[in-house]
Motif scaffolding. Structure first.
Motif, PDB file in Angstrom:
ATOM      1  N   ALA A   1      22.369   0.148 -23.438  1.00  0.00           N
ATOM      2  CA  ALA A   1      21.470   0.202 -22.294  1.00  0.00           C
ATOM      3  C   ALA A   1      22.202   0.728 -21.074  1.00  0.00           C
ATOM      4  N   ILE A   2      21.407   1.111 -20.090  1.00  0.00           N
ATOM      5  CA  ILE A   2      21.915   1.460 -18.761  1.00  0.00           C
ATOM      6  C   ILE A   2      21.210   0.547 -17.765  1.00  0.00           C
ATOM      7  N   GLN A   3      21.991  -0.042 -16.883  1.00  0.00           N
ATOM      8  CA  GLN A   3      21.410  -0.898 -15.856  1.00  0.00           C
ATOM      9  C   GLN A   3      21.512  -0.201 -14.504  1.00  0.00           C
ATOM     10  N   TYR A   4      20.383  -0.164 -13.793  1.00  0.00           N
ATOM     11  CA  TYR A   4      20.371   0.428 -12.463  1.00  0.00           C
ATOM     12  C   TYR A   4      19.581  -0.484 -11.533  1.00  0.00           C
ATOM     13  N   TRP A   5      19.599  -0.184 -10.231  1.00  0.00           N
ATOM     14  CA  TRP A   5      18.963  -1.053  -9.240  1.00  0.00           C
ATOM     15  C   TRP A   5      17.916  -0.287  -8.444  1.00  0.00           C
ATOM     16  N   ASP A   6      16.850  -0.989  -8.097  1.00  0.00           N
ATOM     17  CA  ASP A   6      15.821  -0.456  -7.199  1.00  0.00           C
ATOM     18  C   ASP A   6      15.388  -1.578  -6.263  1.00  0.00           C
ATOM     19  N   GLY A   7      14.332  -1.343  -5.504  1.00  0.00           N
ATOM     20  CA  GLY A   7      13.872  -2.328  -4.541  1.00  0.00           C
ATOM     21  C   GLY A   7      12.566  -2.971  -4.959  1.00  0.00           C
ATOM     22  N   GLN A   8      12.349  -4.199  -4.488  1.00  0.00           N
ATOM     23  CA  GLN A   8      11.112  -4.928  -4.761  1.00  0.00           C
ATOM     24  C   GLN A   8      10.516  -5.447  -3.458  1.00  0.00           C
ATOM     25  N   VAL A   9       9.184  -5.506  -3.403  1.00  0.00           N
ATOM     26  CA  VAL A   9       8.493  -5.963  -2.199  1.00  0.00           C
ATOM     27  C   VAL A   9       7.187  -6.643  -2.589  1.00  0.00           C
ATOM     28  N   ASP A  10       6.771  -7.611  -1.790  1.00  0.00           N
ATOM     29  CA  ASP A  10       5.396  -8.100  -1.877  1.00  0.00           C
ATOM     30  C   ASP A  10       4.562  -7.127  -1.052  1.00  0.00           C
ATOM     31  N   ASP A  11       3.869  -6.234  -1.744  1.00  0.00           N
ATOM     32  CA  ASP A  11       3.215  -5.112  -1.063  1.00  0.00           C
ATOM     33  C   ASP A  11       2.183  -5.559  -0.032  1.00  0.00           C
ATOM     34  N   ALA A  12       1.385  -6.567  -0.353  1.00  0.00           N
ATOM     35  CA  ALA A  12       0.346  -7.004   0.586  1.00  0.00           C
ATOM     36  C   ALA A  12       0.960  -7.589   1.853  1.00  0.00           C
ATOM     37  N   ARG A  13       2.004  -8.379   1.699  1.00  0.00           N
ATOM     38  CA  ARG A  13       2.642  -8.964   2.877  1.00  0.00           C
ATOM     39  C   ARG A  13       3.328  -7.881   3.706  1.00  0.00           C
ATOM     40  N   HIS A  14       3.949  -6.932   3.048  1.00  0.00           N
ATOM     41  CA  HIS A  14       4.596  -5.847   3.787  1.00  0.00           C
ATOM     42  C   HIS A  14       3.569  -5.056   4.585  1.00  0.00           C
ATOM     43  N   THR A  15       2.437  -4.719   3.972  1.00  0.00           N
ATOM     44  CA  THR A  15       1.386  -3.994   4.683  1.00  0.00           C
ATOM     45  C   THR A  15       0.902  -4.781   5.889  1.00  0.00           C
ATOM     46  N   MET A  16       0.715  -6.097   5.709  1.00  0.00           N
ATOM     47  CA  MET A  16       0.292  -6.944   6.815  1.00  0.00           C
ATOM     48  C   MET A  16       1.328  -6.931   7.937  1.00  0.00           C
ATOM     49  N   PHE A  17       2.615  -6.956   7.579  1.00  0.00           N
ATOM     50  CA  PHE A  17       3.666  -6.919   8.596  1.00  0.00           C
ATOM     51  C   PHE A  17       3.675  -5.579   9.329  1.00  0.00           C
ATOM     52  N   VAL A  18       3.399  -4.490   8.634  1.00  0.00           N
ATOM     53  CA  VAL A  18       3.313  -3.187   9.309  1.00  0.00           C
ATOM     54  C   VAL A  18       2.183  -3.214  10.331  1.00  0.00           C
ATOM     55  N   ALA A  19       1.028  -3.764   9.934  1.00  0.00           N
ATOM     56  CA  ALA A  19      -0.116  -3.834  10.852  1.00  0.00           C
ATOM     57  C   ALA A  19       0.188  -4.749  12.037  1.00  0.00           C
ATOM     58  N   ARG A  20       0.829  -5.881  11.785  1.00  0.00           N
ATOM     59  CA  ARG A  20       1.174  -6.784  12.897  1.00  0.00           C
ATOM     60  C   ARG A  20       2.183  -6.138  13.843  1.00  0.00           C
ATOM     61  N   THR A  21       3.107  -5.374  13.288  1.00  0.00           N
ATOM     62  CA  THR A  21       4.075  -4.679  14.142  1.00  0.00           C
ATOM     63  C   THR A  21       3.366  -3.626  14.984  1.00  0.00           C
ATOM     64  N   ALA A  22       2.391  -2.925  14.383  1.00  0.00           N
ATOM     65  CA  ALA A  22       1.593  -1.963  15.146  1.00  0.00           C
ATOM     66  C   ALA A  22       0.874  -2.672  16.295  1.00  0.00           C
ATOM     67  N   ALA A  23       0.315  -3.853  16.024  1.00  0.00           N
ATOM     68  CA  ALA A  23      -0.350  -4.623  17.074  1.00  0.00           C
ATOM     69  C   ALA A  23       0.637  -5.016  18.168  1.00  0.00           C
ATOM     70  N   ARG A  24       1.849  -5.338  17.761  1.00  0.00           N
ATOM     71  CA  ARG A  24       2.877  -5.688  18.750  1.00  0.00           C
ATOM     72  C   ARG A  24       3.137  -4.535  19.717  1.00  0.00           C
ATOM     73  N   TYR A  25       2.996  -3.299  19.231  1.00  0.00           N
ATOM     74  CA  TYR A  25       3.211  -2.124  20.078  1.00  0.00           C
ATOM     75  C   TYR A  25       1.913  -1.614  20.697  1.00  0.00           C
ATOM     76  N   GLY A  26       0.879  -2.427  20.651  1.00  0.00           N
ATOM     77  CA  GLY A  26      -0.335  -2.113  21.388  1.00  0.00           C
ATOM     78  C   GLY A  26      -1.532  -1.689  20.579  1.00  0.00           C
ATOM     79  N   ALA A  27      -1.398  -1.500  19.258  1.00  0.00           N
ATOM     80  CA  ALA A  27      -2.546  -1.091  18.440  1.00  0.00           C
ATOM     81  C   ALA A  27      -3.593  -2.207  18.408  1.00  0.00           C
ATOM     82  N   LEU A  28      -4.859  -1.816  18.453  1.00  0.00           N
ATOM     83  CA  LEU A  28      -5.973  -2.756  18.314  1.00  0.00           C
ATOM     84  C   LEU A  28      -6.355  -2.810  16.847  1.00  0.00           C
ATOM     85  N   VAL A  29      -6.245  -3.973  16.239  1.00  0.00           N
ATOM     86  CA  VAL A  29      -6.431  -4.114  14.795  1.00  0.00           C
ATOM     87  C   VAL A  29      -7.669  -4.954  14.517  1.00  0.00           C
ATOM     88  N   ALA A  30      -8.555  -4.439  13.669  1.00  0.00           N
ATOM     89  CA  ALA A  30      -9.755  -5.190  13.292  1.00  0.00           C
ATOM     90  C   ALA A  30     -10.048  -4.988  11.813  1.00  0.00           C
TER      91      ALA A  30
END
Length: 600
Positions: free
Chosen positions: A184-213
């Motif tokens: 076998a060959i072992q390699y590394w990649d990244g993992q994320v909770d996609d829904a939480r990450h998307t929510m954090f992107v939206a909250r960060t946008a709101a922090r910079y002034g975006a209106l989110v609804a």
């Protein structure tokens, strides 16, 4: 301009009032990762922005992926090195700068089944994969090492690959059949909770002034002659209609791209095909391994991905032409996944081992190929009419690049200079100070009276915003107790989902702010009444509304289980659509002049 990063009912209402009253620079349609990324990119350039989503943040594709942040090893075989390198750069940024609290490196084992040539062939591809990542780690300081990667050489924020004998591979993954591999060959990649990450992107946008609804469905476009001058919106929580005017509108609705194009008379050069990807979730003790697994199939690849106390196994890749909001897994999809993974396991998995199933749709740019697996994962940006920009295609990992390209195209027609994108230097909420807080996790655990493993769980979900969650526990000690039926989560997390993270319905909490719906054998039915009672005061629900939310969730679970017993897409789709919606989505004729649109 800065705003509040707290997404609660009061701030949602205030955002909608401001959208109606103030002409904006940009309105973004679609609350998936690309739309949230567009909102953050535009807001961080100093533009006034509105982000509109018909259902919930990440309700579609962006909560139903394989949860990977990766370069796409198989795209090297398609000779698409540019796409791979771009994605690897984004992987490095996310691991080290933008979201170290949400994205982490995980290992994968790639079994070899032939002596000699296969190790050389696949090994050269993995070497190129790591080589393309070389130097990317210099973008920012490396994220803290954890677990088995301590001391390993790194490439772009993850350890470098290594070659393993069969004996060594079986030590890493004892559940593999010895005759299923020669090494076998072992390699590394990244993992994320996609829904939480998307929510954090939206909250960060709101922090910079975006209106989110959220629960705000775009039902039509506002026109001034040939130019799009904004959108018409239905507030699905109260049925109120409003207009949001903006200098430019950006459509980032993924698989609904064609529906938005229909609002401008079908004019546009983008055509998106939906490819269904199904995943199953099984308990971690059903398969013994300390690493993920990637298996080559006839058409694509299959991942066995560590996910906390579970494994995620997927995915399928088939054309989907039915309901876009609720793609359904069939018994045939589930059988395919089980049959494929069981070819290499000592102890086969059965349907009794499955505790969760989810299906999502990839928005692929349509081409000449009849096979969705061969369609492009690259993205495209077009402006079919003045004032409207559309972005489609791409992959989750490259959302930030897609967003920057879309904003670049949209602002090109504005009559004033707009700053270039700076999102590669803007950490998401919860990232600032995360390495230091992670290093202090044992002291934090002692301070708040929780087990260090619980604190680690919270840090991976909230980063430095964990302090806001713990403030809830300090104010109400009962919120420090695990949820009945879902002991991986604290009661405070459910409350925080409604008070800070934009959850408006029970389904939002159980499916996207947490993963209770796919991580518990009963799909969250035991936890549902407790969660509903916790969030009811935050969301202003009375007893009748609380009971209705519980019944809606139960109906959804029943419909999903019924769909998963069906043999084909058509019958599965019909079974899933038996469940009523918590949001009354407008479904009318999409042709221009008929005033309605599909979910954003």
């Amino acid at each position: 301009m800065t705003g509040t990063a707290r997404l609660d009912p009061a701030n949602r209402a205030a955002a909608l009032r401001r959208m109606r009253a103030e002409p904006l620079d940009v309105v973004v349609i679609g609350g998936g990762v690309t739309g949230a990324g567009v909102a953050l990119d535009a807001a961080s350039r100093g533009l006034s922005v509105a982000l509109l989503e018909a259902r919930d943040l990440a309700a579609g594709t962006s909560s139903r992926s394989s949860k990977l942040i990766h370069g796409g090893l198989r795209y090297l075989e398609q000779l698409n090195g540019a796409l791979v390198r771009e994605a690897l750069r984004e992987r490095s940024l996310l691991l080290e700068t933008l979201a170290p609290h949400l994205v982490r490196a995980i290992p994968f084992l790639l079994p070899l089944t032939h002596h000699g040539w296969e190790r050389a062939y696949i090994g050269s591809g993995v070497l190129l994969y790591d080589t393309l990542g070389q130097g990317l780690g210099r973008i920012a300081p490396l994220a803290p090492r954890t677990g088995g990667d301590a001391g390993a050489p790194r490439s772009g924020g993850v350890p470098l690959h290594r070659h393993l004998t069969r004996k060594a591979a079986l030590r890493e993954f004892p559940s593999l059949r010895p005759d299923a591999l020669v090494g076998a060959i072992q390699y590394w990649d990244g993992q994320v909770d996609d829904a939480r990450h998307t929510m954090f992107v939206a909250r960060t946008a709101a922090r910079y002034g975006a209106l989110v609804a959220t629960s705000a469905q775009v039902t039509g476009l506002v026109r001034e002659g040939e130019r799009v001058a904004g959108v018409r919106v239905r507030d699905l929580e109260n049925g109120v209609d409003l207009e949001v005017r903006a200098a430019t509108t950006i459509n980032a609705t993924g698989v609904w791209t064609d529906d938005i194009q229909a609002m401008v008379g079908g004019r546009g050069r983008l055509s998106v095909r939906a490819s269904k990807g199904v995943h199953i979730v099984v308990p971690r003790d059903r398969v013994h391994g300390s690493t993920g697994l990637i298996l080559r199939t006839e058409k694509s690849v299959l991942f066995v991905i560590p996910w906390g106390s579970h494994w995620i196994i997927g995915t399928t890749d088939t054309d989907w032409n039915l309901d876009l909001a609720h793609p359904s897994a069939t018994s045939a999809d589930i059988t395919y996944l089980l049959d494929t993974v069981n070819r290499v396991l000592r102890t086969p998995l059965t349907t009794d081992d499955i505790i969760g199933v989810y299906a999502g749709l990839r928005p692929l740019l349509a081409g000449e190929s009849d096979e969705t697996a061969q369609l492009s994962r690259e993205h495209a940006v077009i402006s079919p009419v003045p004032g409207l920009t559309m972005v489609a295609g791409g992959k989750y990992t490259t959302y930030r690049v897609m967003a920057a390209d879309a904003v670049d195209a949209a602002v090109a027609a504005l009559n004033h200079t707009v700053a270039p994108s700076c999102t590669e230097r803007i950490p998401l909420l919860g990232a600032d100070g995360y390495p230091a807080l992670w290093n202090a996790r044992e002291r934090l655990a002692r301070t708040v009276g929780l087990h260090v493993a619980r604190v680690e769980h919270l840090l991976h979900r909230y980063g430095t915003l964990v302090e806001e969650v713990l403030e809830l526990v300090a104010a109400r000690t009962e919120l420090g107790q695990p949820l009945p039926g879902a002991p991986s989560y604290l009661a405070a997390e459910a409350v925080y989902a409604a008070s800070h993270e934009g959850a408006l319905h029970l389904e939002d909490v159980l499916t996207r702010r947490t993963r209770i719906s796919i991580e518990t054998a009963d799909r969250g039915l035991e936890a549902a009444p407790f969660v509903a009672e916790l969030i009811a005061p935050v969301l202003g629900w009375n007893t009748e509304t609380t009971t209705r939310e519980i019944e809606l969730y139960r109906a959804r679970v029943a419909a999903e289980l019924a769909s998963q017993r069906q043999p084909d897409d058509e019958t599965a789709d019909a079974a899933r659509l038996d469940a009523p919606e918590p949001r009354p989505i407008v479904r009318r004729d999409l042709r221009e002049g008929h005033g309605a649109a599909a979910p954003a």
